[in-house]
Write a protein that holds these residues in place. Structure first.
Motif, PDB file in Angstrom:
ATOM      1  N   ARG A  95       0.842  -1.198   0.000  1.00 18.62           N
ATOM      2  CA  ARG A  95       0.000   0.000   0.000  1.00 18.62           C
ATOM      3  C   ARG A  95       0.876   1.246   0.000  1.00 18.62           C
ATOM      4  O   ARG A  95       1.978   1.233   0.571  1.00 18.62           O
ATOM      5  CB  ARG A  95      -0.912   0.007   1.224  1.00 18.62           C
ATOM      6  CG  ARG A  95      -2.003  -1.065   1.201  1.00 18.62           C
ATOM      7  CD  ARG A  95      -2.935  -0.904   2.396  1.00 18.62           C
ATOM      8  NE  ARG A  95      -2.237  -1.225   3.628  1.00 18.62           N
ATOM      9  CZ  ARG A  95      -2.192  -2.441   4.177  1.00 18.62           C
ATOM     10  NH1 ARG A  95      -2.795  -3.455   3.566  1.00 18.62           N
ATOM     11  NH2 ARG A  95      -1.561  -2.660   5.305  1.00 18.62           N
ATOM     12  N   ARG A 115       2.507   4.590   1.184  1.00 12.30           N
ATOM     13  CA  ARG A 115       2.846   5.015   2.543  1.00 12.30           C
ATOM     14  C   ARG A 115       2.742   6.533   2.646  1.00 12.30           C
ATOM     15  O   ARG A 115       3.441   7.261   1.949  1.00 12.30           O
ATOM     16  CB  ARG A 115       4.262   4.556   2.899  1.00 12.30           C
ATOM     17  CG  ARG A 115       4.451   3.040   2.891  1.00 12.30           C
ATOM     18  CD  ARG A 115       5.894   2.639   2.737  1.00 12.30           C
ATOM     19  NE  ARG A 115       6.454   3.098   1.453  1.00 12.30           N
ATOM     20  CZ  ARG A 115       7.650   2.762   0.999  1.00 12.30           C
ATOM     21  NH1 ARG A 115       8.420   1.970   1.718  1.00 12.30           N
ATOM     22  NH2 ARG A 115       8.091   3.211  -0.155  1.00 12.30           N
ATOM     23  N   ASP A 175      -1.278   3.269   3.996  1.00  7.69           N
ATOM     24  CA  ASP A 175      -0.817   3.214   5.386  1.00  7.69           C
ATOM     25  C   ASP A 175      -0.462   4.632   5.816  1.00  7.69           C
ATOM     26  O   ASP A 175       0.264   5.348   5.109  1.00  7.69           O
ATOM     27  CB  ASP A 175       0.414   2.320   5.516  1.00  7.69           C
ATOM     28  CG  ASP A 175       0.092   0.845   5.296  1.00  7.69           C
ATOM     29  OD1 ASP A 175      -1.030   0.438   5.639  1.00  7.69           O
ATOM     30  OD2 ASP A 175       0.960   0.120   4.768  1.00  7.69           O
ATOM     31  N   THR A 184       1.232   7.108   8.740  1.00  3.24           N
ATOM     32  CA  THR A 184       2.159   7.154   9.873  1.00  3.24           C
ATOM     33  C   THR A 184       2.341   8.599  10.315  1.00  3.24           C
ATOM     34  O   THR A 184       2.449   9.503   9.488  1.00  3.24           O
ATOM     35  CB  THR A 184       3.526   6.556   9.486  1.00  3.24           C
ATOM     36  OG1 THR A 184       3.335   5.208   9.032  1.00  3.24           O
ATOM     37  CG2 THR A 184       4.484   6.554  10.665  1.00  3.24           C
ATOM     38  N   ARG A 226      -6.306   4.241  13.325  1.00  8.24           N
ATOM     39  CA  ARG A 226      -5.391   3.201  12.854  1.00  8.24           C
ATOM     40  C   ARG A 226      -4.010   3.732  12.490  1.00  8.24           C
ATOM     41  O   ARG A 226      -3.157   2.978  12.043  1.00  8.24           O
ATOM     42  CB  ARG A 226      -5.989   2.489  11.646  1.00  8.24           C
ATOM     43  CG  ARG A 226      -6.183   3.380  10.419  1.00  8.24           C
ATOM     44  CD  ARG A 226      -6.770   2.596   9.253  1.00  8.24           C
ATOM     45  NE  ARG A 226      -6.776   3.353   8.022  1.00  8.24           N
ATOM     46  CZ  ARG A 226      -7.748   4.155   7.642  1.00  8.24           C
ATOM     47  NH1 ARG A 226      -8.797   4.319   8.427  1.00  8.24           N
ATOM     48  NH2 ARG A 226      -7.679   4.809   6.488  1.00  8.24           N
ATOM     49  N   THR A 227      -3.791   5.038  12.654  1.00  3.80           N
ATOM     50  CA  THR A 227      -2.491   5.623  12.310  1.00  3.80           C
ATOM     51  C   THR A 227      -1.390   5.102  13.225  1.00  3.80           C
ATOM     52  O   THR A 227      -1.549   5.061  14.443  1.00  3.80           O
ATOM     53  CB  THR A 227      -2.557   7.159  12.401  1.00  3.80           C
ATOM     54  OG1 THR A 227      -3.472   7.645  11.429  1.00  3.80           O
ATOM     55  CG2 THR A 227      -1.203   7.793  12.164  1.00  3.80           C
ATOM     56  N   ARG A 228      -0.264   4.735  12.642  1.00  3.27           N
ATOM     57  CA  ARG A 228       0.908   4.345  13.423  1.00  3.27           C
ATOM     58  C   ARG A 228       1.636   5.600  13.875  1.00  3.27           C
ATOM     59  O   ARG A 228       1.894   6.505  13.080  1.00  3.27           O
ATOM     60  CB  ARG A 228       1.834   3.493  12.555  1.00  3.27           C
ATOM     61  CG  ARG A 228       3.191   3.188  13.185  1.00  3.27           C
ATOM     62  CD  ARG A 228       4.140   2.633  12.137  1.00  3.27           C
ATOM     63  NE  ARG A 228       5.506   2.545  12.634  1.00  3.27           N
ATOM     64  CZ  ARG A 228       6.579   2.620  11.862  1.00  3.27           C
ATOM     65  NH1 ARG A 228       6.439   2.791  10.549  1.00  3.27           N
ATOM     66  NH2 ARG A 228       7.796   2.532  12.374  1.00  3.27           N
TER      67      ARG A 228
END
Length: 456
Positions: free
Chosen positions: A6, A8, A35, A37, A75-77
């Motif tokens: 996916r 980034r 994704d 972050t 859901r964010t890292r």
């Protein structure tokens, strides 16, 4: 076997702009689409405009620090650390984690919202002896320090020392400096009544600024009203003046005056995060030059916003740039998220346009001046608008409840003068709160990314 990954999306900074961007990305992107972050040394969003009220004890520190880990649905890292360099060519962000490790974080899209740092000048003794008002730790520290000056003055048998501890200097006639001086002056005015050995007349607050007017954005009438309120309270305002040098027990003004003081608070503006200089890209007064869509021309997938970006202000006309205010940062965060999604999906990005809604200045108690939608207000109506605006801008209901409870409790019960004592043993100044020496040079970034060795 080919593995499909996916895209980034890396967001740098958890201020107004960064958090609004992340939350919108989470709402509008499906989990398998990208994704996300977030890089930040602190897992909370700080509501900066209310820092002076933390310093004066009207609000508790946790009231304006909105946790980013509170909700289970996000859901964010989160990477606990700070971005110290970006290699645009390799699409890698260099991060120093809170464990002091240096790691390379690759990205496909990067949103730069690292905010700003306190602007300082080459003034002898400034960074060694001044306090800032940019972080939650500084606000809490300053409150402790100011109350401790009353305690130390009360305990001192030396009239010279007592007088110096009861003089306070704030540099910067913008919103931060004006509100800081106003709120802390109210605190000391109320506290000194509990110190029968101290002469209230010894407490003196000085607000100075090199500009000819206090908060010129308010206009002549409201700016004059704010000055009148402060002067009526006993705050001495000196315009067209700055600091020539600062020492541990004395501050010298550029007009030649020497003020004995143990408290110098520096709020004379901000500059873009040093992270921007590591990109080697075009800047405007230190801020990254971006297009109206908030993307970096010539670099695919790079976006910047907030205090560190020179975003064209299309509502004001050609050549104007958006001011570094929370009002713009909140809206830019949402807008840049939409443009990242548009870029990701191959759609057309839209330029950012926002007409300024006005200005609010909370001077503590029932004193305030506000200019919502061009309407000039003073006193209680202005205070209602100022606090209503700040309250509505808080992102969560928990934060809103805490702030409103603090305001009501302060209005009913008054101030308290408790200090934690954590600053009693070791003094900390402006240079101890903002880690401006942590960033890399463009050459160090390239060496780190290419694996040529760990930068010094």
């Amino acid at each position: 076997m080919n593995t499909v990954t996916r895209p980034r999306i890396l967001v740098v900074g958890a201020g107004f702009a960064g958090v609004e961007c992340v939350r919108r990305l989470e709402r509008k992107l499906s989990p398998d689409e990208a994704d996300v972050t977030l890089v930040t040394p602190f897992a909370y969003q700080l509501y900066l405009p209310l820092l002076p009220q933390v310093a004066s004890g009207v609000l508790t520190p946790q009231s304006i620090a909105v946790s980013l880990r509170r909700s289970k649905k996000y859901r964010t890292r989160i990477i606990p650390g700070g971005a110290i360099g970006v290699d645009l060519k390799s699409k890698v962000c260099v991060i120093r984690t809170i464990t002091d490790e240096i790691v390379n974080e690759p990205y496909d899209y990067i949103v730069l919202a690292p905010g700003s740092i306190t602007r300082t000048f080459d003034i002898p003794g400034l960074t060694d002896h001044a306090f800032g008002m940019k972080t939650l730790a500084e606000a809490a520290y300053i409150r402790d320090h100011v109350i401790s000056q009353l305690d130390l003055a009360d305990a001192s048998q030396d009239p010279v020392e007592r007088a110096s501890r009861l003089q306070f200097v704030v540099v910067g006639g913008g919103y931060a400096g004006t509100e800081t001086a106003a709120c802390l002056q109210r605190l000391t005015h109320a506290a000194v009544k509990r110190y029968p050995r101290l002469d209230p007349g010894l407490i003196k607050w000085h607000l100075i600024d090199i500009a000819p007017k206090l908060m010129p954005e308010l206009g002549d009438k409201l700016g004059s009203s704010a000055q009148e309120i402060l002067r009526r309270r006993g705050i001495e305002i000196s315009l067209g003046t700055s600091i020539a040098k600062a020492g541990p027990e004395e501050v010298t003004f550029t007009d030649g005056r020497a003020i004995p003081t143990r408290t110098l608070i520096w709020t004379a503006g901000v500059v873009a995060s040093p992270l921007i200089a590591t990109l080697g890209a075009e800047t405007v007064k230190g801020r990254l030059a971006v297009a109206p869509e908030m993307n970096l021309p010539g670099d695919d997938g790079v976006f910047a916003l907030g205090d560190s970006a020179a975003v064209p202000d299309l509502a004001k006309g050609e050549g104007a740039m958006c001011p570094p205010t929370a009002q713009h940062a909140l809206r830019q965060g949402k807008h840049v998220a939409d443009n990242v999604i548009a870029s990701l999906r191959g759609q057309v990005m839209k330029p950012y346009v926002h007409k300024d809604l006005g200005l609010v200045v909370d001077l503590g108690g029932t004193d305030a001046v506000s200019k919502p939608l061009g309407i000039e207000l003073r006193g209680l109506p202005a205070q209602a608008v100022a606090r209503g605006y700040h309250w509505s801008a808080l992102r969560t209901n928990v934060a809103k409840t805490r702030v409103m409870t603090n305001w009501l409790l302060n209005a009913v019960a008054g101030d308290d003068f408790v200090r934690t004592g954590f600053q009693a043993r070791k003094a900390a100044r402006l240079k101890d709160f903002e880690y401006t020496d942590a960033y890399l040079t463009p050459e160090q970034v390239r060496a780190q990314v290419e694996g040529a060795g760990r930068p010094e």
